[in-house]
Design a protein around this motif. Structure first.
Motif, PDB file in Angstrom:
ATOM      1  N   VAL A   4      56.460  31.610  26.506  1.00  0.00           N
ATOM      2  CA  VAL A   4      54.979  31.804  26.714  1.00  0.00           C
ATOM      3  C   VAL A   4      54.850  33.230  26.991  1.00  0.00           C
ATOM      4  CG1 VAL A   4      52.791  31.424  28.008  1.00  0.00           C
ATOM      5  CG2 VAL A   4      54.542  29.735  27.105  1.00  0.00           C
ATOM      6  N   GLY A   5      55.504  33.909  28.066  1.00  0.00           N
ATOM      7  CA  GLY A   5      55.431  35.308  28.157  1.00  0.00           C
ATOM      8  C   GLY A   5      55.453  36.353  26.931  1.00  0.00           C
ATOM      9  N   PRO A   6      56.675  36.378  26.281  1.00  0.00           N
ATOM     10  CA  PRO A   6      56.706  37.002  25.013  1.00  0.00           C
ATOM     11  C   PRO A   6      55.467  36.902  23.969  1.00  0.00           C
ATOM     12  CG  PRO A   6      59.005  36.246  25.510  1.00  0.00           C
ATOM     13  CD  PRO A   6      57.904  35.465  26.576  1.00  0.00           C
ATOM     14  N   ILE A   7      55.018  35.719  23.899  1.00  0.00           N
ATOM     15  CA  ILE A   7      53.906  35.367  23.104  1.00  0.00           C
ATOM     16  C   ILE A   7      52.632  35.798  23.585  1.00  0.00           C
ATOM     17  CG2 ILE A   7      52.313  33.553  22.157  1.00  0.00           C
ATOM     18  CD1 ILE A   7      54.791  31.477  22.229  1.00  0.00           C
ATOM     19  N   ILE A   8      52.367  35.918  24.867  1.00  0.00           N
ATOM     20  CA  ILE A   8      51.220  36.477  25.612  1.00  0.00           C
ATOM     21  C   ILE A   8      51.406  38.059  25.268  1.00  0.00           C
ATOM     22  CG2 ILE A   8      50.030  37.173  27.691  1.00  0.00           C
ATOM     23  CD1 ILE A   8      50.723  34.311  28.704  1.00  0.00           C
ATOM     24  N   TYR A   9      52.452  38.448  25.361  1.00  0.00           N
ATOM     25  CA  TYR A   9      52.733  40.048  25.194  1.00  0.00           C
ATOM     26  C   TYR A   9      52.265  40.363  24.034  1.00  0.00           C
ATOM     27  CZ  TYR A   9      55.196  44.631  24.774  1.00  0.00           C
ATOM     28  OH  TYR A   9      55.483  45.757  24.310  1.00  0.00           O
ATOM     29  N   TYR A  52      56.069  32.919  35.146  1.00  0.00           N
ATOM     30  CA  TYR A  52      56.713  32.421  36.468  1.00  0.00           C
ATOM     31  C   TYR A  52      56.043  32.411  37.451  1.00  0.00           C
ATOM     32  CZ  TYR A  52      60.506  31.923  39.899  1.00  0.00           C
ATOM     33  OH  TYR A  52      61.153  31.470  40.941  1.00  0.00           O
ATOM     34  N   GLY A  53      55.113  33.200  37.750  1.00  0.00           N
ATOM     35  CA  GLY A  53      54.493  33.030  38.966  1.00  0.00           C
ATOM     36  C   GLY A  53      53.492  31.818  38.854  1.00  0.00           C
ATOM     37  N   ALA A  54      52.907  31.671  37.751  1.00  0.00           N
ATOM     38  CA  ALA A  54      51.829  30.492  37.677  1.00  0.00           C
ATOM     39  C   ALA A  54      52.542  29.133  37.719  1.00  0.00           C
ATOM     40  CB  ALA A  54      51.346  30.715  36.215  1.00  0.00           C
ATOM     41  N   THR A  58      48.697  39.433  39.829  1.00  0.00           N
ATOM     42  CA  THR A  58      47.962  40.730  40.271  1.00  0.00           C
ATOM     43  C   THR A  58      47.307  41.234  39.001  1.00  0.00           C
ATOM     44  OG1 THR A  58      49.851  42.100  39.801  1.00  0.00           O
ATOM     45  CG2 THR A  58      49.391  41.465  42.225  1.00  0.00           C
ATOM     46  N   LEU A  59      47.616  40.825  37.786  1.00  0.00           N
ATOM     47  CA  LEU A  59      47.080  41.152  36.353  1.00  0.00           C
ATOM     48  C   LEU A  59      45.682  40.638  36.305  1.00  0.00           C
ATOM     49  CD1 LEU A  59      50.165  40.258  33.999  1.00  0.00           C
ATOM     50  CD2 LEU A  59      49.689  42.244  35.344  1.00  0.00           C
ATOM     51  N   SER A  60      44.896  41.421  36.115  1.00  0.00           N
ATOM     52  CA  SER A  60      43.269  41.269  35.692  1.00  0.00           C
ATOM     53  C   SER A  60      43.194  41.582  34.218  1.00  0.00           C
ATOM     54  CB  SER A  60      42.501  41.828  36.796  1.00  0.00           C
ATOM     55  OG  SER A  60      41.186  41.536  36.654  1.00  0.00           O
ATOM     56  N   PRO A  61      43.228  40.628  33.408  1.00  0.00           N
ATOM     57  CA  PRO A  61      42.850  40.879  32.005  1.00  0.00           C
ATOM     58  C   PRO A  61      41.306  41.227  31.678  1.00  0.00           C
ATOM     59  CG  PRO A  61      43.555  38.588  32.156  1.00  0.00           C
ATOM     60  CD  PRO A  61      43.639  39.369  33.477  1.00  0.00           C
ATOM     61  N   ARG A  99      41.773  36.741  28.372  1.00  0.00           N
ATOM     62  CA  ARG A  99      41.452  35.877  29.494  1.00  0.00           C
ATOM     63  C   ARG A  99      41.864  34.410  29.270  1.00  0.00           C
ATOM     64  NH1 ARG A  99      35.790  38.235  31.743  1.00  0.00           N
ATOM     65  NH2 ARG A  99      36.680  40.093  32.864  1.00  0.00           N
ATOM     66  N   LEU A 100      41.641  34.052  27.692  1.00  0.00           N
ATOM     67  CA  LEU A 100      41.832  32.761  27.459  1.00  0.00           C
ATOM     68  C   LEU A 100      43.139  32.298  27.289  1.00  0.00           C
ATOM     69  CD1 LEU A 100      39.387  32.487  24.524  1.00  0.00           C
ATOM     70  CD2 LEU A 100      39.122  31.251  26.753  1.00  0.00           C
ATOM     71  N   LEU A 101      43.903  33.300  27.070  1.00  0.00           N
ATOM     72  CA  LEU A 101      45.591  33.210  27.176  1.00  0.00           C
ATOM     73  C   LEU A 101      46.031  32.802  28.399  1.00  0.00           C
ATOM     74  CD1 LEU A 101      47.044  35.817  24.621  1.00  0.00           C
ATOM     75  CD2 LEU A 101      46.711  33.389  24.210  1.00  0.00           C
ATOM     76  N   PHE A 102      45.679  33.500  29.386  1.00  0.00           N
ATOM     77  CA  PHE A 102      46.103  33.413  30.863  1.00  0.00           C
ATOM     78  C   PHE A 102      45.469  32.029  31.223  1.00  0.00           C
ATOM     79  CE2 PHE A 102      47.482  37.593  32.714  1.00  0.00           C
ATOM     80  CZ  PHE A 102      47.939  37.952  31.510  1.00  0.00           C
ATOM     81  N   ALA A 103      43.996  31.829  31.236  1.00  0.00           N
ATOM     82  CA  ALA A 103      43.407  30.467  31.609  1.00  0.00           C
ATOM     83  C   ALA A 103      44.084  29.291  30.811  1.00  0.00           C
ATOM     84  CB  ALA A 103      42.088  30.333  31.059  1.00  0.00           C
ATOM     85  N   THR A 104      44.706  29.403  29.689  1.00  0.00           N
ATOM     86  CA  THR A 104      45.311  28.124  29.035  1.00  0.00           C
ATOM     87  C   THR A 104      46.707  27.761  29.676  1.00  0.00           C
ATOM     88  OG1 THR A 104      44.240  28.655  26.925  1.00  0.00           O
ATOM     89  CG2 THR A 104      46.449  27.505  26.746  1.00  0.00           C
ATOM     90  N   TRP A 105      47.539  29.082  29.925  1.00  0.00           N
ATOM     91  CA  TRP A 105      48.614  28.683  30.696  1.00  0.00           C
ATOM     92  C   TRP A 105      48.348  28.105  32.128  1.00  0.00           C
ATOM     93  CZ3 TRP A 105      53.636  27.861  29.823  1.00  0.00           C
ATOM     94  CH2 TRP A 105      54.178  27.786  30.886  1.00  0.00           C
ATOM     95  N   TRP A 106      47.405  28.550  32.864  1.00  0.00           N
ATOM     96  CA  TRP A 106      46.921  28.210  34.163  1.00  0.00           C
ATOM     97  C   TRP A 106      46.716  26.659  34.050  1.00  0.00           C
ATOM     98  CZ3 TRP A 106      47.889  29.360  38.770  1.00  0.00           C
ATOM     99  CH2 TRP A 106      48.453  30.785  39.014  1.00  0.00           C
TER     100      TRP A 106
END
Length: 575
Positions: free
Chosen positions: A190-195, A223-225, A232-235, A241-248
C-alpha cells in the motif's frame, strides 16, 4: 399375481402382446417356479439344520480385545468377546458345539503374509468359520468369503495430550495463515501504491498544491496506521485524502475483527490436536504404532488400498507394528514414553482409555490433566466394513447368514460392542473442567515479536554506524581535495562562502586599553589596530550596562556588558 400382470402389461405397450390366455399361463408358470424354488430352498436349509444338529465345528479367532479374545481353563481354549457372543447364539440355535482355533502368529494374513495367519487356517479348511471382526480387504477375497457386515469399523489415533492447542499461540489464532499473508502483503504494497498514485496525479493534473510525499513517508504512514500511531502527513488533494482514509477504514475494521476474535479465542476456544488425520501423519512424518498383522498394516502395505500412501513411512521406519497383545502396555511404552501415535480400532481404544482412566482416578481425584494424559483424534484414520470369515464354498454360511443379519439389523451387535462402556465420552479433547487461563504458550508470539524488534533495532544501529564511518571518510576526502586548491596563509582566517574574513577581536578586549589588555589576552596585531580606532563610553540604558562606541562609518553601537549577553554578542560575530 396382479403385480406380475401389471409388469407384463407395461412391457406389452411397445411390443406385440400375448393373449389373455397366454398371459395368465406365463404368470402362473412363473409363480409356480418361484414357489418351487422357495420350497426347495427350505428343504435344503432343513437338511443343513439336521446335519449341523449335534455336530462339532472348529472356530478360528484372533486376540483382539474386546471384540474377540481367548482364555484357557483346564487346558481348553475358551473364546470370549462380542464375536463369541454371536457364535454362542448360533450354537444354541442350531445345537452344535465348537472348538476354538488360534493362529500361530495372531495375524489376519495377506497374499505376501500367509504363514501362521487366520487366512491360512481357513484356506486349509482347518476351521469352519472365523469369529473375528475382520476388515474387508480386497487382497483377502481370493482366499475366503466375507459374512454379512457386522459394523463399519473405525480406526482412530491416540496420542499424548499436548499442553497447548494446535491452533497456535493466542496472538495468531484469530486469523488463518492466508489472512496473515495478505495482511503482510498489503502492509508492504500500500505504501508504494499511495506514493505512485500521488506522483501520477501530480503529473496528469499539473496541480502542484499537493506536495509529493517521499516513499519512506508513505511506507511509515501505512505502518503507523496499522499500529494506531497516527501520522504527521496532512494531504491537501481530495484523491490523496481518499487514499489515506481508505487505508484508515481498512485498518479500523481489521483491528476490530482481530480484537473480537482474540477475545473469543482466549476465553471460548476449543482444544485441537496437532495430528487429526492421515494427511497430518504423512505430511509431518509422525511416528506411529499399530498392531502387527492387523487391518492397518495390510491397508498400508497392500496395493489398491487408500492407506498405501503411508508405505513410504514404513520404508523410513516411521511406522512400527507391534506383536504385543496388551494395548495398555503399548500405550505406556510407545505413546507415553516415546510420544508415538497409537492407531487402534474404536472399541479397543475406548476400553483401553477407560481402564487407564479408572487407574489414574485413584492417583488424583480432582486433577483432570492427570486423569486424561491422552487424547483421541476426531477424524478416523481408516474406515472399513468388518465381518466374520468363511472358507471358500462353505456349506454352513446359508444357515448362519440370516441369523447374523437379524442380529445386526436389530442393533444387538452394536449393543454388545459398547455394553461395558460408560455412556459419557471418556477423556474428550476439550476437558473443559476448569476456566480457560492464559498460558505462557499463548504469549510466546509476543516474546518473538519483542526479540525480532530488538534484533532489527540492533541491525539498524549497526548500519547507521557503518554509514556514519563511510560518510566521514567521504567528507575527509572532499576536504582534502579542497585543501589542494586553497592555500591557507593565516590559521586565524576562516573560509566563508569562498571569501577570507578576519574575525573580530575577543569580547573582553573592547573594555580595556589596547596596550596592557592586548598582552594579557594574547590579542593579535589586527585586534590591536581595532582597539586603537575604538573609543567607548559606559552607559546604563533601561537598567542595563552598555558600552557605547562609534564605528568606522560614524554610527553608534551598543555593546552589552553582562556575561550572558556578552556571550551571545561574541557568538554572533564568530560563528
Amino acid at each position: 399375481m396382479a403385480g406380475i400382470e401389471l409388469i407384463l402389461a407395461a412391457i406389452c405397450l411397445n411390443s406385440t402382446c400375448l393373449t389373455d390366455t397366454s398371459l395368465s399361463t406365463t404368470a402362473t408358470s412363473f409363480i409356480s417356479n418361484e414357489t418351487s424354488s422357495l420350497a426347495e430352498k427350505e428343504r435344503n436349509l432343513a437338511n443343513l439344520r439336521n446335519a449341523l444338529n449335534g455336530n462339532h465345528l472348529k472356530v478360528a479367532t484372533l486376540e483382539d480385545y474386546p471384540l474377540s479374545y481367548t482364555n484357557k481353563a483346564n487346558g481348553t481354549v475358551i473364546g470370549k468377546g462380542v464375536s463369541f457372543d454371536i457364535v454362542d447364539f448360533l450354537a444354541e440355535k442350531f445345537n452344535f458345539t465348537y472348538d476354538v482355533v488360534v493362529p500361530d502368529k495372531n495375524i489376519i494374513g495377506s497374499s505376501t503374509d500367509l504363514s501362521g495367519s487366520l487366512i491360512e487356517i481357513l484356506r486349509n479348511q482347518s476351521a469352519d468359520i472365523a469369529a473375528a471382526f475382520v476388515p474387508h480387504l480386497a487382497d483377502l477375497r481370493q482366499y475366503i468369503w466375507f459374512s454379512t457386515t457386522l459394523d463399519e469399523g473405525e480406526w482412530t489415533m491416540v496420542m499424548l495430550r499436548p499442553a497447548e492447542s494446535a491452533t497456535g499461540s493466542g496472538l495468531l489464532a484469530p486469523f488463518e495463515t492466508a489472512v496473515w499473508i495478505l495482511i503482510i502483503v498489503s502492509l508492504f504494497a500500500v505504501g508504494p501504491i499511495i506514493y505512485g498514485l500521488i506522483i501520477l496525479r501530480n503529473k496528469l493534473t499539473g496541480d502542484d498544491s499537493q506536495k509529493p510525499y517521499s516513499l519512506s513517508h508513505c511506507a511509515w504512514f501505512v505502518y503507523g496506521a496499522l499500529m494506531k500511531q497516527g501520522s504527521t502527513l496532512s494531504p491537501i488533494a481530495d484523491s490523496t485524502r481518499l487514499l489515506f482514509a481508505t487505508w484508515w477504514i481498512f485498518i479500523t475494521i481489521l483491528t476490530s475483527f482481530y480484537t473480537a476474535n482474540l477475545t473469543a479465542f482466549l476465553t471460548l476456544s476449543k482444544f485441537t490436536l496437532p495430528f487429526n488425520s492421515v494427511d497430518d501423519i504423512a505430511r509431518r512424518e509422525k511416528h506411529f504404532v499399530a498392531q502387527r498383522g492387523g487391518g492397518i498394516e495390510y491397508a498400508i502395505k497392500n496395493d489398491g488400498e487408500l492407506l498405501n500412501i503411508l508405505s513410504k513411512m514404513v520404508a523410513k521406519n516411521r511406522a512400527y507394528f507391534t506383536m504385543g497383545l496388551n494395548d495398555t502396555e503399548t500405550l505406556m511404552d510407545y505413546v507415553e514414553k516415546k510420544n508415538y501415535v497409537f492407531v487402534r480400532d474404536m472399541p479397543a481404544m475406548k476400553h483401553m482409555l477407560y481402564l487407564d482412566y479408572r487407574y489414574r482416578k485413584q492417583i488424583s481425584m480432582t486433577d483432570e490433566k492427570i486423569h486424561c494424559p491422552f487424547a483421541v483424534s476426531k477424524v478416523p484414520f481408516m474406515r472399513k466394513k468388518r465381518s466374520f470369515l468363511y472358507p471358500l464354498q462353505s456349506k454352513w454360511s446359508p444357515l448362519f447368514e440370516p441369523e447374523i443379519l437379524n442380529l445386526v439389523e436389530s442393533g444387538i451387535v452394536k449393543f454388545l460392542i459398547g455394553k461395558n462402556l460408560p455412556k459419557a465420552e471418556i477423556c474428550p479433547q476439550d476437558l473443559a473442567g476448569t476456566e480457560r487461563q492464559l498460558r505462557n504458550g499463548d504469549l510466546m508470539m509476543t516474546y518473538y515479536i519483542m526479540l525480532a524488534g530488538f534484533v532489527t533495532a540492533i541491525v539498524v544501529f549497526g548500519s547507521e554506524l557503518i554509514f556514519r564511518i563511510v560518510n566521514e571518510r567521504v567528507a575527509a576526502k572532499r576536504t582534502l581535495t579542497i585543501g589542494n586548491f586553497e592555500t591557507r596563509k593565516d590559521k586565524s582566517k576562516k573560509i566563508v562562502m569562498g571569501k577570507d574574513v578576519t574575525p573580530p577581536p575577543t569580547y573582553n578586549s573592547l573594555f580595556f586599553r589596547h596596550g596592557k589588555q592586548a598582552t594579557d589576552f594574547n590579542v593579535s596585531q589586527s585586534q590591536h589596530n581595532f582597539e586603537d580606532s575604538f573609543h567607548g563610553k559606559r552607559r546604563i540604558i533601561n537598567g542595563r550596562d552598555y558600552m557605547v562606541y562609534e564605528g568606522n562609518t560614524g554610527e553608534k553601537r551598543l555593546v552589552p556588558m553582562r556575561v550572558p549577553s556578552a556571550t551571545l554578542f561574541q557568538y554572533s560575530y564568530t560563528e
